[in-house]
Design a protein around this motif. Structure first.
Motif, PDB file in Angstrom:
ATOM      1  N   PHE B  97       5.299   8.909  -1.217  1.00  0.00           N
ATOM      2  CA  PHE B  97       3.940   9.401  -1.392  1.00  0.00           C
ATOM      3  C   PHE B  97       3.603   9.413  -2.859  1.00  0.00           C
ATOM      4  O   PHE B  97       4.041  10.287  -3.599  1.00  0.00           O
ATOM      5  N   GLY B  98       2.821   8.440  -3.250  1.00  0.00           N
ATOM      6  CA  GLY B  98       2.286   8.457  -4.591  1.00  0.00           C
ATOM      7  C   GLY B  98       2.784   7.363  -5.494  1.00  0.00           C
ATOM      8  O   GLY B  98       2.322   7.251  -6.618  1.00  0.00           O
ATOM      9  N   ASN B  99       3.713   6.542  -5.031  1.00  0.00           N
ATOM     10  CA  ASN B  99       4.137   5.454  -5.906  1.00  0.00           C
ATOM     11  C   ASN B  99       4.384   4.156  -5.153  1.00  0.00           C
ATOM     12  O   ASN B  99       5.060   3.277  -5.662  1.00  0.00           O
ATOM     13  N   GLU B 100       3.837   4.074  -3.966  1.00  0.00           N
ATOM     14  CA  GLU B 100       3.962   2.821  -3.220  1.00  0.00           C
ATOM     15  C   GLU B 100       2.701   2.581  -2.413  1.00  0.00           C
ATOM     16  O   GLU B 100       1.938   3.497  -2.128  1.00  0.00           O
ATOM     17  N   LYS B 101       2.540   1.336  -2.006  1.00  0.00           N
ATOM     18  CA  LYS B 101       1.362   0.944  -1.249  1.00  0.00           C
ATOM     19  C   LYS B 101       1.319   1.668   0.089  1.00  0.00           C
ATOM     20  O   LYS B 101       2.339   2.133   0.610  1.00  0.00           O
ATOM     21  N   LEU B 102       0.111   1.744   0.645  1.00  0.00           N
ATOM     22  CA  LEU B 102      -0.078   2.161   2.020  1.00  0.00           C
ATOM     23  C   LEU B 102      -0.173   0.917   2.901  1.00  0.00           C
ATOM     24  O   LEU B 102      -0.779  -0.079   2.509  1.00  0.00           O
ATOM     25  N   PHE B 104      -1.692  -0.210   6.460  1.00  0.00           N
ATOM     26  CA  PHE B 104      -2.693   0.262   7.410  1.00  0.00           C
ATOM     27  C   PHE B 104      -2.512  -0.369   8.778  1.00  0.00           C
ATOM     28  O   PHE B 104      -2.048  -1.514   8.907  1.00  0.00           O
TER      29      PHE B 104
END
Lengths: 111, 114
Positions: B97-102, B104
């Motif tokens: 959470f916060g340093n990698e892509k999401l 979808f």
């Protein structure tokens, strides 16, 4: 609430032209991203950027695309020689541990 | 590599009825899960996230989602649907959470019928 700002909100360009999409990430965020969404479809990851270099890129992010952080605040996506299929909504995002924020997007229309 | 499945392209619900939008995921390690909503010609609007802690997460506009580790699911729910809930809903996952892509899902179009 801090925001990620994208400009322009809508851009129309002729096929073959270069476009630059601009983003101002949240000031204390360290990671920056571009995503693309072809109309009404899936949101697809393009590229992530950390410490002034690309940390990951997808297959979509070919030589036609480039990213830059020219002045320490802006984060840009350049598309060289646009194609009709580049028409999409482009979202910028920025993050730091435990915080992830998207901009409102730039709708790019290639005609 | 992580992935998200939203098995329903379209969900129709009568106004006032409960709604569920399904999402299953695959990720190495602990998942960080998100729901976003998109109204026509608009950007992605954050609804809620699961990071750790209670499996039932409450978010904006009366939405909630239940994290089920054994079923690798993160279904979005609302007890009583409103016509204004009609929109496109995306589930997303990240291994950090916060340093990698999401990553979808393909999205689910929710239509609330008056």
């Amino acid at each position: 609430e801090p925001e990620v700002t994208q400009t322009p909100s809508h851009q129309v360009t002729q096929m073959g032209q270069e476009v630059i999409l601009r983003c101002v990430p949240i000031s204390n965020h360290l990671y920056f991203y571009w995503y693309r969404q072809i109309l009404g479809q899936k949101v697809e990851f393009l590229v992530s950027f950390y410490n002034n270099e690309i940390s990951e890129k997808s297959e979509i992010f070919d030589d036609q695309f480039s990213v830059e952080r020219p002045d320490g605040s802006n984060f840009t996506l350049k598309i060289r020689s646009t194609k009709l299929e580049d028409s999409a909504m482009y979202f910028c995002a920025s993050s730091q541990p435990r915080s992830y924020t998207f901009g409102s997007g730039t709708r790019l229309t290639v005609v | 590599a992580q992935s998200v499945a939203q098995p329903e392209d379209q969900v129709n619900v009568a106004e006032g009825n409960p709604l569920t939008v399904k999402c299953t995921y695959s990720v190495s390690g602990n998942p960080y899960l998100f729901w976003y909503v998109q109204y026509p010609n608009r950007g992605l609007q954050f609804l809620l996230k699961y990071i750790t802690g209670d499996n039932l997460v409450k978010g904006s506009y009366g939405f909630e989602a239940e994290f089920n580790k054994s079923q690798t699911s993160f279904h979005l729910k609302k007890p009583s649907a409103l016509v204004s809930d009609s929109a496109l809903y995306f589930c997303a996952v990240s291994p950090n959470f916060g340093n990698e892509k999401l990553t979808f899902g393909t999205g689910t179009r929710l239509t609330i019928i008056p």
